[in-house]
Every structure is written in structure tokens, then in C-alpha cells.
Design a protein around this motif. Structure first.
Motif: not given
Length: 235
Positions: A163-167, A175-185, A211-214, A232-234
Motif C-alpha cells: 500500500g505505501v508503494d503508492i508513494i 512511510a506507513g499506512e492505516n486503514l479502516s472500514g465502517g466508521s462514519t465520521s 500526513l495524507g487522509v483518504g 511520511r518522512r521525506k
């Protein structure tokens, strides 16, 4: 058959909601479009919402409690007004929400990103960590990843890469990635992340500086709401 089950379930939820607020209350009907929000300035209020997939309560930057309409459909909202810290009056609304799911609009994506950034930095400040900054390119990558998670909810992308290879490698040292499914806010998803050790570790990792948020909403999917954080740390 599945659609009929969904309709019957929605009717059942509305009946329970109406029973809980009392049939004697006058219901005020309003039409509103997805992506809109409303509140009651100068009043202290809370909301009871019959279907959180259609509407959700959130706290605006000025501290006002508001309602955001994310998806089309009918939703009952009971507004409870407070005086002296005690409930003083109530109003019951039936909102007829029209339009397309608004969670995927650029406006809402940017709003969610700002809200999550603030929540992340609140947590980091508790531990004396420097605040993160939003990076627009990370937001774009995170939104792509949120869409990909509808197809494959994993830290592996549908093309088989991490997933982080998209960067691009040239723009990141770590780089690191957090995912979540189902939360509404944003508040709910941050609560889930902070109560998961691995996600919490990413949020509180000292070496990250951006940080980036999707966010992506998919009505006919398993989790409906998909959230991604890219760290990310550049240098």
C-alpha cells in the motif's frame, strides 16, 4: 430480495426511532441535498439520528454541534435543546435527502482530512511529539487507496504491491499506512485507530512529519465507508 430486506430493515429502524421519541411529536418535513450541513447557532443541542449512514452529527471548529447529510434517503432527526445543562425542548424532523453520496466529493474529503489531522495532532501533543502537516500529494494517494480498499481491503494493493508503494520512493524516506472500514465520521475512525496498537503506533511514530487522509463511500460494498491514513518522512 436483498433490496427488500434493506427496505424492511430501514422501516423497522424508523418505527423503533419514532416509538422512542413518541408519536405525539409533530414531525417537520424538510428537503435537503447531500453535502449540506445545518445546526442551531447560539443553542446547546444534541441529536438523535435514525440512520447514521444518511446523516451524522459532528462538532464544527467553532464548537457548534451540526448535522452533515452524506447520502440520499429519508432520515429522522430529533433535536434536543438544553438550558442550564438540562433538556429543555425537542423538535423532530424528517429530512428527505436527495443527490449523490457526498462523502466522495473534494469538499468533504478535504474537510475530513483537516478534521483527522487535528485529531492526530491532539494525540501527538499528549506525548510531546511534533505535529504532522497535511501533504496534498499524500491526500491524493490516500484517496486512491481508499477506492482500492473497496476492491481489496488490505495493505496490499490490487496490483500486488504494498500500500505505501503508492508513494513514489523518491519522495519518502519512511512511510506507513492505516486503514479502516465502517466508521462514519473522523471522530469514530480516530477512536478505532487509537484503540488498535499497530494503528496507534503509526499515529504516534516520532519520525513522521507529514500526513495524507483518504475517504471513499461505496454503498454496495462490505464496509460502505473506507478510510486511509498515509504517513511520511521525506528526509
Amino acid at each position: 430480495m436483498r433490496n427488500w430486506k434493506n427496505i424492511l430493515y430501514a422501516i423497522f429502524v424508523m418505527m423503533i426511532f419514532l416509538y422512542s421519541v413518541g408519536y405525539a411529536e409533530e414531525v417537520k418535513h424538510y428537503n435537503i441535498e447531500t453535502g449540506k450541513s445545518l445546526g442551531f447557532p447560539t443553542y446547546v443541542v444534541t441529536y438523535e439520528i435514525s440512520n447514521p449512514n444518511i446523516a451524522e452529527a459532528f462538532k464544527a471548529k467553532n464548537g457548534e454541534m451540526r448535522i452533515r447529510f452524506n447520502n440520499p434517503g429519508d432520515v429522522y432527526v430529533r433535536v434536543i435543546f438544553y438550558s442550564g445543562g438540562k433538556p429543555a425542548d425537542t423538535l423532530l424532523y424528517l429530512f428527505h435527502v436527495t443527490g449523490k453520496p457526498s462523502g466522495n466529493s473534494a469538499v468533504n474529503q478535504n474537510s475530513f482530512a483537516e478534521e483527522i489531522l487535528n485529531l492526530v495532532n491532539q494525540e501527538r501533543s499528549k506525548y510531546g511529539l511534533r505535529p504532522l502537516k497535511l501533504a496534498q500529494d499524500l491526500n491524493q494517494y490516500a484517496n486512491i487507496r481508499a477506492r482500492e480498499c473497496v476492491q481489496l481491503f488490505s495493505h496490499t494493493r490490487p496490483n500486488g504491491t504494498a500500500g505505501v508503494d503508492i508513494i513514489p520512493a523518491s519522495t519518502r524516506k519512511i512511510a506507513g499506512e492505516n486503514l479502516s472500514g465502517g466508521s462514519t465520521s473522523p471522530e469514530q475512525v480516530m477512536y478505532e485507530w487509537m484503540h488498535s496498537p499497530t494503528h496507534r503506533d503509526n499515529i504516534l511514530f516520532p519520525d513522521y512529519d507529514e500526513l495524507g487522509v483518504g475517504y471513499f463511500y461505496a454503498a454496495d460494498s462490505k464496509y460502505h465507508h473506507y478510510w486511509v491514513q498515509l504517513f511520511r518522512r521525506k528526509k
